[in-house]
Design a protein around this motif. Structure first.
Motif, PDB file in Angstrom:
ATOM      1  N   THR A   1     -14.206  15.366  -7.049  1.00 21.34           N
ATOM      2  CA  THR A   1     -13.131  14.689  -7.772  1.00 21.34           C
ATOM      3  C   THR A   1     -11.754  15.016  -7.182  1.00 21.34           C
ATOM      4  OG1 THR A   1     -12.948  16.491  -9.356  1.00 21.34           O
ATOM      5  CG2 THR A   1     -14.480  14.719  -9.913  1.00 21.34           C
ATOM      6  N   ALA A   2     -11.724  15.712  -6.061  1.00 26.48           N
ATOM      7  CA  ALA A   2     -10.430  16.070  -5.446  1.00 26.48           C
ATOM      8  C   ALA A   2      -9.658  14.800  -5.089  1.00 26.48           C
ATOM      9  CB  ALA A   2     -10.667  16.897  -4.194  1.00 26.48           C
ATOM     10  N   PHE A   3      -8.372  14.816  -5.406  1.00 30.14           N
ATOM     11  CA  PHE A   3      -7.536  13.649  -5.069  1.00 30.14           C
ATOM     12  C   PHE A   3      -6.134  14.071  -4.626  1.00 30.14           C
ATOM     13  CE2 PHE A   3      -5.642   9.373  -5.961  1.00 30.14           C
ATOM     14  CZ  PHE A   3      -6.503   8.650  -5.157  1.00 30.14           C
ATOM     15  N   GLY A   4      -5.961  15.388  -4.379  1.00 28.30           N
ATOM     16  CA  GLY A   4      -4.661  15.892  -3.917  1.00 28.30           C
ATOM     17  C   GLY A   4      -4.538  15.777  -2.405  1.00 28.30           C
ATOM     18  N   GLY A   5      -3.409  16.194  -1.892  1.00 31.43           N
ATOM     19  CA  GLY A   5      -3.206  16.197  -0.439  1.00 31.43           C
ATOM     20  C   GLY A   5      -2.648  14.894   0.069  1.00 31.43           C
ATOM     21  N   VAL A   6      -3.544  14.011   0.517  1.00 39.01           N
ATOM     22  CA  VAL A   6      -3.130  12.681   0.982  1.00 39.01           C
ATOM     23  C   VAL A   6      -3.997  11.636   0.273  1.00 39.01           C
ATOM     24  CG1 VAL A   6      -2.788  11.158   2.966  1.00 39.01           C
ATOM     25  CG2 VAL A   6      -2.609  13.645   3.259  1.00 39.01           C
TER      26      VAL A   6
ATOM     27  N   CYS B   1       0.848  -1.194   0.000  1.00 36.55           N
ATOM     28  CA  CYS B   1       0.000   0.000   0.000  1.00 36.55           C
ATOM     29  C   CYS B   1       0.887   1.249   0.000  1.00 36.55           C
ATOM     30  CB  CYS B   1      -0.880  -0.028   1.246  1.00 36.55           C
ATOM     31  SG  CYS B   1      -1.855   1.473   1.507  1.00 36.55           S
ATOM     32  N   PHE B   2       0.493   2.257  -0.769  1.00 33.22           N
ATOM     33  CA  PHE B   2       1.290   3.475  -0.892  1.00 33.22           C
ATOM     34  C   PHE B   2       0.466   4.701  -0.531  1.00 33.22           C
ATOM     35  CE2 PHE B   2       3.325   0.197  -3.129  1.00 33.22           C
ATOM     36  CZ  PHE B   2       4.681   0.450  -2.967  1.00 33.22           C
ATOM     37  N   VAL B   3       1.002   5.456   0.430  1.00 36.06           N
ATOM     38  CA  VAL B   3       0.377   6.725   0.810  1.00 36.06           C
ATOM     39  C   VAL B   3       1.183   7.820   0.131  1.00 36.06           C
ATOM     40  CG1 VAL B   3      -0.121   8.309   2.709  1.00 36.06           C
ATOM     41  CG2 VAL B   3      -0.267   5.830   3.084  1.00 36.06           C
ATOM     42  N   PHE B   4       0.502   8.718  -0.573  1.00 34.15           N
ATOM     43  CA  PHE B   4       1.180   9.865  -1.171  1.00 34.15           C
ATOM     44  C   PHE B   4       0.709  11.091  -0.403  1.00 34.15           C
ATOM     45  CE2 PHE B   4       0.721   6.541  -4.372  1.00 34.15           C
ATOM     46  CZ  PHE B   4       2.053   6.370  -4.732  1.00 34.15           C
ATOM     47  N   SER B   5       1.622  11.674   0.383  1.00 37.96           N
ATOM     48  CA  SER B   5       1.182  12.738   1.290  1.00 37.96           C
ATOM     49  C   SER B   5       2.020  14.003   1.176  1.00 37.96           C
ATOM     50  CB  SER B   5       1.254  12.242   2.739  1.00 37.96           C
ATOM     51  OG  SER B   5       0.974  13.311   3.624  1.00 37.96           O
ATOM     52  N   ASP B   6       1.324  15.137   1.058  1.00 35.93           N
ATOM     53  CA  ASP B   6       2.009  16.424   1.173  1.00 35.93           C
ATOM     54  C   ASP B   6       2.669  16.510   2.536  1.00 35.93           C
ATOM     55  OD1 ASP B   6       1.060  17.030  -1.286  1.00 35.93           O
ATOM     56  OD2 ASP B   6      -0.253  18.671  -0.663  1.00 35.93           O
ATOM     57  N   VAL B   7       3.754  17.270   2.624  1.00 33.62           N
ATOM     58  CA  VAL B   7       4.489  17.386   3.883  1.00 33.62           C
ATOM     59  C   VAL B   7       3.783  18.330   4.856  1.00 33.62           C
ATOM     60  CG1 VAL B   7       5.990  19.334   3.231  1.00 33.62           C
ATOM     61  CG2 VAL B   7       6.838  17.573   4.803  1.00 33.62           C
ATOM     62  N   ASP B   8       2.825  19.100   4.345  1.00 37.89           N
ATOM     63  CA  ASP B   8       2.193  20.103   5.205  1.00 37.89           C
ATOM     64  C   ASP B   8       0.819  19.668   5.713  1.00 37.89           C
ATOM     65  OD1 ASP B   8       0.643  20.412   2.893  1.00 37.89           O
ATOM     66  OD2 ASP B   8       1.742  22.190   2.244  1.00 37.89           O
ATOM     67  N   LEU B   9       0.447  18.425   5.515  1.00 40.49           N
ATOM     68  CA  LEU B   9      -0.880  17.957   5.937  1.00 40.49           C
ATOM     69  C   LEU B   9      -0.774  16.968   7.091  1.00 40.49           C
ATOM     70  CD1 LEU B   9      -2.743  17.608   2.541  1.00 40.49           C
ATOM     71  CD2 LEU B   9      -3.273  19.184   4.414  1.00 40.49           C
ATOM     72  N   VAL B  10      -1.282  17.384   8.227  1.00 35.18           N
ATOM     73  CA  VAL B  10      -1.208  16.572   9.439  1.00 35.18           C
ATOM     74  C   VAL B  10      -2.624  16.183   9.877  1.00 35.18           C
ATOM     75  CG1 VAL B  10      -0.596  16.624  11.887  1.00 35.18           C
ATOM     76  CG2 VAL B  10       0.963  17.614  10.195  1.00 35.18           C
ATOM     77  N   PRO B  11      -2.878  14.882   9.999  1.00 31.55           N
ATOM     78  CA  PRO B  11      -4.211  14.443  10.438  1.00 31.55           C
ATOM     79  C   PRO B  11      -4.436  14.847  11.897  1.00 31.55           C
ATOM     80  CG  PRO B  11      -2.693  12.591  10.420  1.00 31.55           C
ATOM     81  CD  PRO B  11      -1.944  13.763   9.841  1.00 31.55           C
ATOM     82  N   ILE B  12      -5.666  15.182  12.233  1.00 32.58           N
ATOM     83  CA  ILE B  12      -5.946  15.562  13.624  1.00 32.58           C
ATOM     84  C   ILE B  12      -6.887  14.558  14.300  1.00 32.58           C
ATOM     85  CG2 ILE B  12      -5.459  18.009  13.219  1.00 32.58           C
ATOM     86  CD1 ILE B  12      -8.434  18.550  13.055  1.00 32.58           C
ATOM     87  N   ASP B  13      -7.038  13.396  13.656  1.00 33.34           N
ATOM     88  CA  ASP B  13      -7.869  12.330  14.232  1.00 33.34           C
ATOM     89  C   ASP B  13      -7.266  11.001  13.776  1.00 33.34           C
ATOM     90  OD1 ASP B  13      -9.896  10.383  14.716  1.00 33.34           O
ATOM     91  OD2 ASP B  13     -11.401  11.977  14.750  1.00 33.34           O
TER      92      ASP B  13
END
Ligand code: UD2
Ligand code: MN
Length: 336
Positions: free
Chosen positions: A221-226, A180-192
């Motif tokens: 259709t958003a798919f950016g971020g994480v 499994c591959f997570v593609f994540s921006d460096v500036d996005l932090v989950p809060i839950d």
């Protein structure tokens, strides 16, 4: 002479007794002798030595699977970016739980997925420290077998987020059999932490509700971020396009690729999939590229020839930190 014979006989008797004892133990249910071996399923080539060796190497593999719902999740937690955090300090906070390269696996169960977290990066060191400080403990509580790969674009040419993702996919797979591959921006932090970094039967978009956008998703259709794709899903779409230079469009192109290949996306509940984005301006050499929006409408034309199968790059350096694997790459822009 007599003494020598007696000694030899005694040794022989001892040897025979030892052999008998070993044979006895292994021909019986050895769980009676070593209860902890009970569900380790001793298999192998039949010899005592083979069995023991298999048992040693299989101990990890035969742990029970981790529960579907990780038991130590806390739900919503406090995230703030006002505190200055250095990598040195973050190492002291979360480093002891990790193995070199930003790797982790739960000690008492077999993780449900092997997850590579790919972070596209250039010159966002402050963000990276915050991100690592918050995200590592989340992934640990989620009981993932994971590794963090920071893919650092070398030089000051035009940034190419999507190509860095492709490189991360290829490089992580050289190291471990990730599924499994997570593609994540460096500036996005989950809060839950109930927002699981786990792949599903469809490509999955995790950054649903972001503070910067008042926790409202502006497009279906958003798919950016994480976003997450299994290895199979990522191969099916030929990865990201390599030709989105500068800001914008590469996330929409990936969404289109998923639809073109007959898949659809899913998302966790917006009440759970909540994020804070670290404030930033537009980076130098990642300016909006108007060509990208046009290109994102031509995904069907590009998908077969532009992606993993046309990926070219050179790795300039691989650095193993306890918090991450930093892969510095030349993304080889086309000649102007
Ligand atoms: C949006 C998307 C992002 C991406 C981008 C367009 C969301 C929530 N985010 O983010 O996923 O599609 O638009 O390309 O939809 N980066 C660096 N150094 C740089 C430039 C970028 O490290 O000099 C990395 C970093 O991981 C950053 C990411 O690229 O988080 C995206 O760049 P951005 O944060 O400037 O873009 P943003 O917030 O508009
Ligand atoms: Mn951003």
């Amino acid at each position: 002479m007599k003494e020598k014979i007696t000694r030899i006989l005694a040794l022989f008797a001892l040897f025979t007794l030892t052999c008998l004892a070993v044979f006895f133990i292994y021909s019986k249910d050895i769980s009676f002798v070593f209860p902890s071996v009970l569900h380790q399923q001793v298999k192998g080539n039949g010899s005592v030595f083979g069995n023991v060796m298999d048992w040693v190497t299989n101990t990890q593999a035969t742990l029970d699977p981790c529960p579907d719902s990780p038991p130590s999740l806390v739900g919503p937690f406090l995230v703030e970016f006002e505190t200055k955090r250095s990598l040195d300090w973050v190492r002291t906070q979360v480093g002891s739980e990790l193995q070199q390269g930003g790797r982790f696996k739960p000690a008492n169960c077999t993780a449900r997925q092997k997850v590579a977290v790919i972070v596209p990066f250039r010159n966002r060191h402050e963000h990276l420290a915050h991100w690592l400080y918050y995200v590592h403990p989340v992934l640990m509580r989620q009981q993932l077998d994971y590794g963090v790969y920071v893919i650092n674009q070398d030089g000051d040419g035009m940034f190419n987020r999507a190509k860095l993702m492709n490189i991360g996919f290829v490089e992580a797979l050289k190291e471990y059999d990730y599924d499994c591959f997570v593609f994540s921006d460096v500036d996005l932090v989950p809060i839950d932490d109930r927002n699981l970094y786990r792949c599903s039967d469809r490509p999955r978009h995790l950054s649903v509700a972001i503070d910067k956008f008042n926790y409202i998703l502006n497009s279906k259709t958003a798919f950016g971020g994480v976003s997450l794709l299994t290895k199979e899903q990522f191969l099916k779409v030929n990865g990201f396009s390599n030709t989105f230079w500068g800001w914008g469009g590469e996330d929409d192109d990936m969404y289109n690729r998923i639809i073109i290949r007959g898949m659809s996306i899913n998302r966790p509940d917006a009440q759970i999939a909540r994020y804070k984005m670290i404030k930033h301006g537009r980076d130098l050499h990642n300016e909006v590229n108007p060509e990208n929006a046009v290109k994102a409408q031509k995904s069907a034309e590009n998908i077969d020839t532009d992606g993993l199968n046309s990926l070219n790059f050179t790795v300039n350096k691989i650095l193993k930190d306890v918090l991450f694997t930093l892969i510095t790459v030349d993304v080889q822009p086309p000649p102007q």
